[in-house]
Write a protein that holds these residues in place. Sequence first.
Motif, PDB file in Angstrom:
ATOM      1  N   UNK A 295      -7.394  -2.796 118.262  1.00 52.01           N
ATOM      2  CA  UNK A 295      -5.887  -2.665 117.494  1.00 52.01           C
ATOM      3  C   UNK A 295      -5.566  -2.276 119.133  1.00 52.01           C
ATOM      4  N   UNK A 296      -4.459  -2.858 119.053  1.00 52.00           N
ATOM      5  CA  UNK A 296      -4.341  -1.976 120.573  1.00 52.00           C
ATOM      6  C   UNK A 296      -2.432  -2.121 120.137  1.00 52.00           C
ATOM      7  N   UNK A 297      -1.979  -1.379 121.054  1.00 55.40           N
ATOM      8  CA  UNK A 297      -1.270  -1.085 121.437  1.00 55.40           C
ATOM      9  C   UNK A 297       0.393  -1.257 122.744  1.00 55.40           C
ATOM     10  N   UNK A 298       1.069  -1.271 122.638  1.00 54.11           N
ATOM     11  CA  UNK A 298       2.090  -1.920 123.716  1.00 54.11           C
ATOM     12  C   UNK A 298       3.408  -1.000 123.731  1.00 54.11           C
ATOM     13  N   UNK A 299       3.185  -0.569 125.491  1.00 54.01           N
ATOM     14  CA  UNK A 299       3.801   0.424 125.616  1.00 54.01           C
ATOM     15  C   UNK A 299       4.978   0.482 126.617  1.00 54.01           C
ATOM     16  N   UNK A 300       6.440   0.646 126.651  1.00 61.16           N
ATOM     17  CA  UNK A 300       7.437   0.495 128.597  1.00 61.16           C
ATOM     18  C   UNK A 300       8.284  -0.345 127.760  1.00 61.16           C
ATOM     19  N   UNK A 301       9.746   0.652 128.030  1.00 60.98           N
ATOM     20  CA  UNK A 301      11.044  -0.047 128.141  1.00 60.98           C
ATOM     21  C   UNK A 301      10.592  -0.961 126.850  1.00 60.98           C
ATOM     22  N   UNK A 302      10.324  -1.036 126.026  1.00 59.04           N
ATOM     23  CA  UNK A 302      10.017  -1.285 124.484  1.00 59.04           C
ATOM     24  C   UNK A 302      11.619  -1.374 123.448  1.00 59.04           C
ATOM     25  N   UNK A 303      12.386  -1.679 124.062  1.00 58.82           N
ATOM     26  CA  UNK A 303      14.085  -0.969 123.222  1.00 58.82           C
ATOM     27  C   UNK A 303      15.238  -1.610 121.574  1.00 58.82           C
ATOM     28  N   UNK A 304      14.188  -3.020 122.123  1.00 56.53           N
ATOM     29  CA  UNK A 304      15.222  -3.760 120.839  1.00 56.53           C
ATOM     30  C   UNK A 304      14.181  -4.500 119.799  1.00 56.53           C
ATOM     31  N   UNK A 305      14.438  -4.691 118.903  1.00 60.45           N
ATOM     32  CA  UNK A 305      14.350  -4.547 117.744  1.00 60.45           C
ATOM     33  C   UNK A 305      13.501  -5.570 117.327  1.00 60.45           C
ATOM     34  N   UNK A 306      14.620  -6.806 118.061  1.00 58.79           N
ATOM     35  CA  UNK A 306      13.720  -8.284 118.059  1.00 58.79           C
ATOM     36  C   UNK A 306      12.780  -8.336 118.872  1.00 58.79           C
ATOM     37  N   UNK A 307      12.704  -7.526 119.873  1.00 57.23           N
ATOM     38  CA  UNK A 307      11.549  -6.971 121.299  1.00 57.23           C
ATOM     39  C   UNK A 307      10.463  -7.310 120.668  1.00 57.23           C
ATOM     40  N   UNK A 308      10.537  -5.844 120.088  1.00 52.91           N
ATOM     41  CA  UNK A 308       9.403  -5.297 119.142  1.00 52.91           C
ATOM     42  C   UNK A 308       8.220  -5.985 118.311  1.00 52.91           C
ATOM     43  N   UNK A 309       9.577  -6.820 118.033  1.00 54.65           N
ATOM     44  CA  UNK A 309       8.982  -8.193 116.700  1.00 54.65           C
ATOM     45  C   UNK A 309       8.762  -8.918 117.576  1.00 54.65           C
ATOM     46  N   UNK A 310       8.392  -9.765 118.178  1.00 56.27           N
ATOM     47  CA  UNK A 310       7.668 -10.822 118.742  1.00 56.27           C
ATOM     48  C   UNK A 310       6.772 -10.359 119.578  1.00 56.27           C
ATOM     49  N   UNK A 311       6.565  -9.348 120.155  1.00 51.33           N
ATOM     50  CA  UNK A 311       5.235  -8.320 120.821  1.00 51.33           C
ATOM     51  C   UNK A 311       3.824  -8.987 119.618  1.00 51.33           C
ATOM     52  N   UNK A 312       4.534  -8.386 118.425  1.00 51.52           N
ATOM     53  CA  UNK A 312       3.120  -8.143 117.577  1.00 51.52           C
ATOM     54  C   UNK A 312       3.447  -9.642 116.759  1.00 51.52           C
ATOM     55  N   UNK A 313       4.474  -9.972 116.155  1.00 51.63           N
ATOM     56  CA  UNK A 313       4.267 -11.450 115.676  1.00 51.63           C
ATOM     57  C   UNK A 313       3.682 -12.549 116.579  1.00 51.63           C
ATOM     58  N   UNK A 314       3.382 -12.623 117.940  1.00 54.31           N
ATOM     59  CA  UNK A 314       2.886 -13.269 119.105  1.00 54.31           C
ATOM     60  C   UNK A 314       1.600 -12.898 119.800  1.00 54.31           C
ATOM     61  N   UNK A 315       1.310 -11.306 118.329  1.00 50.02           N
ATOM     62  CA  UNK A 315      -0.520 -10.902 118.761  1.00 50.02           C
ATOM     63  C   UNK A 315      -0.319 -10.371 119.923  1.00 50.02           C
ATOM     64  N   UNK A 316       0.582  -9.957 120.827  1.00 46.81           N
ATOM     65  CA  UNK A 316       0.544  -9.618 122.451  1.00 46.81           C
ATOM     66  C   UNK A 316       0.051  -8.465 122.586  1.00 46.81           C
ATOM     67  N   UNK A 317       0.308  -7.707 120.910  1.00 44.09           N
ATOM     68  CA  UNK A 317      -0.257  -5.947 120.856  1.00 44.09           C
ATOM     69  C   UNK A 317      -0.087  -5.753 119.484  1.00 44.09           C
ATOM     70  N   UNK A 318      -0.499  -5.120 118.077  1.00 44.37           N
ATOM     71  CA  UNK A 318      -0.238  -4.434 116.895  1.00 44.37           C
ATOM     72  C   UNK A 318      -0.102  -3.703 116.811  1.00 44.37           C
ATOM     73  N   UNK A 319       0.921  -2.812 117.347  1.00 44.12           N
ATOM     74  CA  UNK A 319       1.557  -1.936 117.601  1.00 44.12           C
ATOM     75  C   UNK A 319       2.624  -1.783 118.108  1.00 44.12           C
ATOM     76  N   UNK A 320       3.682  -1.039 118.705  1.00 45.61           N
ATOM     77  CA  UNK A 320       4.730  -0.913 119.791  1.00 45.61           C
ATOM     78  C   UNK A 320       4.998   0.565 119.479  1.00 45.61           C
ATOM     79  N   UNK A 321       5.141   1.347 120.645  1.00 44.44           N
ATOM     80  CA  UNK A 321       4.892   3.083 120.613  1.00 44.44           C
ATOM     81  C   UNK A 321       6.331   3.063 121.711  1.00 44.44           C
ATOM     82  N   UNK A 322       7.244   4.007 120.670  1.00 42.89           N
ATOM     83  CA  UNK A 322       8.356   4.543 121.826  1.00 42.89           C
ATOM     84  C   UNK A 322       8.548   5.777 121.865  1.00 42.89           C
TER      85      UNK A 322
END
Length: 365
Positions: A295-322
């Motif tokens: 499991x991987x956490x993505x970080x770095x200028x993740x600011x919008x809900x749709x952006x965060x949703x796309x990151x995890x829904x597409x499998x680019x990361x399992x979580x996002x950190x703000x």
Amino acid sequence: MSTLFSPISLGSLVLPNRIVIAPMCQYSASNGEASDWHEIHLGHLALSGAGLLIIEATAVEAEGRISPGDLGLWSDQTEQALARVLHAVRRYSPMPIAVQLAHAGRKASTRAPWEGGQSILAADGGWVPYAPSPVKFADHDELPHALDEAGLQRVRDRFADAARRADRLGIDAIEVHAAHGYLLHQFLSPLSNRREDAYGGSLENRMRFPLEIFDIVRASFAPGKPVGVRVSATDWVEGGWDPDQTVAFAQALRQRGCDFIDVSSGGLSMQQKISVGPGYQVPFAERVRKEGGMPTIAVGLITEPQQAEEIVASGKADMVALARGILYNPRWPWHAAAVLGGEVAAPPQYFRSSPHGVKRLFRGT
């Protein structure tokens, strides 16, 4: 259903959603002891509805602090101070809480950012930092002492002691800090590690001490509770630490039972050249997730809900950190849930704040 607001398991810990509050230094401790500021800061973030709150970089020894104001977990006094804060926070929030255990290495003994952030020389009330090699971070810094075998053992013991203290405090997870140019990252990168013993030279040797620290923390923390690692995927400097080496490190961590990896970048060299933009570090997390196999956490200028949703829904990361974004908007998860149709835990005192027309936004804490 929103993927961002779906649960995820890390070891025996189940997070209610994929939003993580990143560790953010507050430079507001006294002799490593948490203060009333930490009660306010962590308390209001714990009401945000995020899935996990990671306490700021917490030094395992006094010499490992970035600044004199850094939080620590190396003594009974620092443990008791943090226990007081956690008791207050947990009275009103069920949010899982992790701690980032850290050692600043050669980047220790600096002023707080709002005081300029410059290094404090020993002659001016600071201290001489420790590092893998006697190589400065910046020209005006104190020349660090290279850790000898006794020093390496001291640092091992300090990480083990801090992990045991975190367990006694009921901390739910530990993140070992091996990023942003601090001690463990300094061992990994050939730019800062000039050793000629078993801890320098080859990639295998440069990974040795960070892997030893992971093993020690894992053995000192309760079985089942997750232990992860934060990494810088690249130094952004030619000839430095890079994504290929990060993948090799991640694979070695996975074999040792690492539960997650938090993928950032940079911080080791004043020569770094970073191209910054929305989600600029997400490709690093995507590759580490694919090739590292955890499991991987993505970080770095993740600011919008749709952006965060796309990151995890597409499998680019399992979580996002703000980090900065949730300081600016401490109810970011509430607003994201309203946009994406999710639910967040909130105290009943705040239930009436749900926007008109938004249903099933809150669940009780």
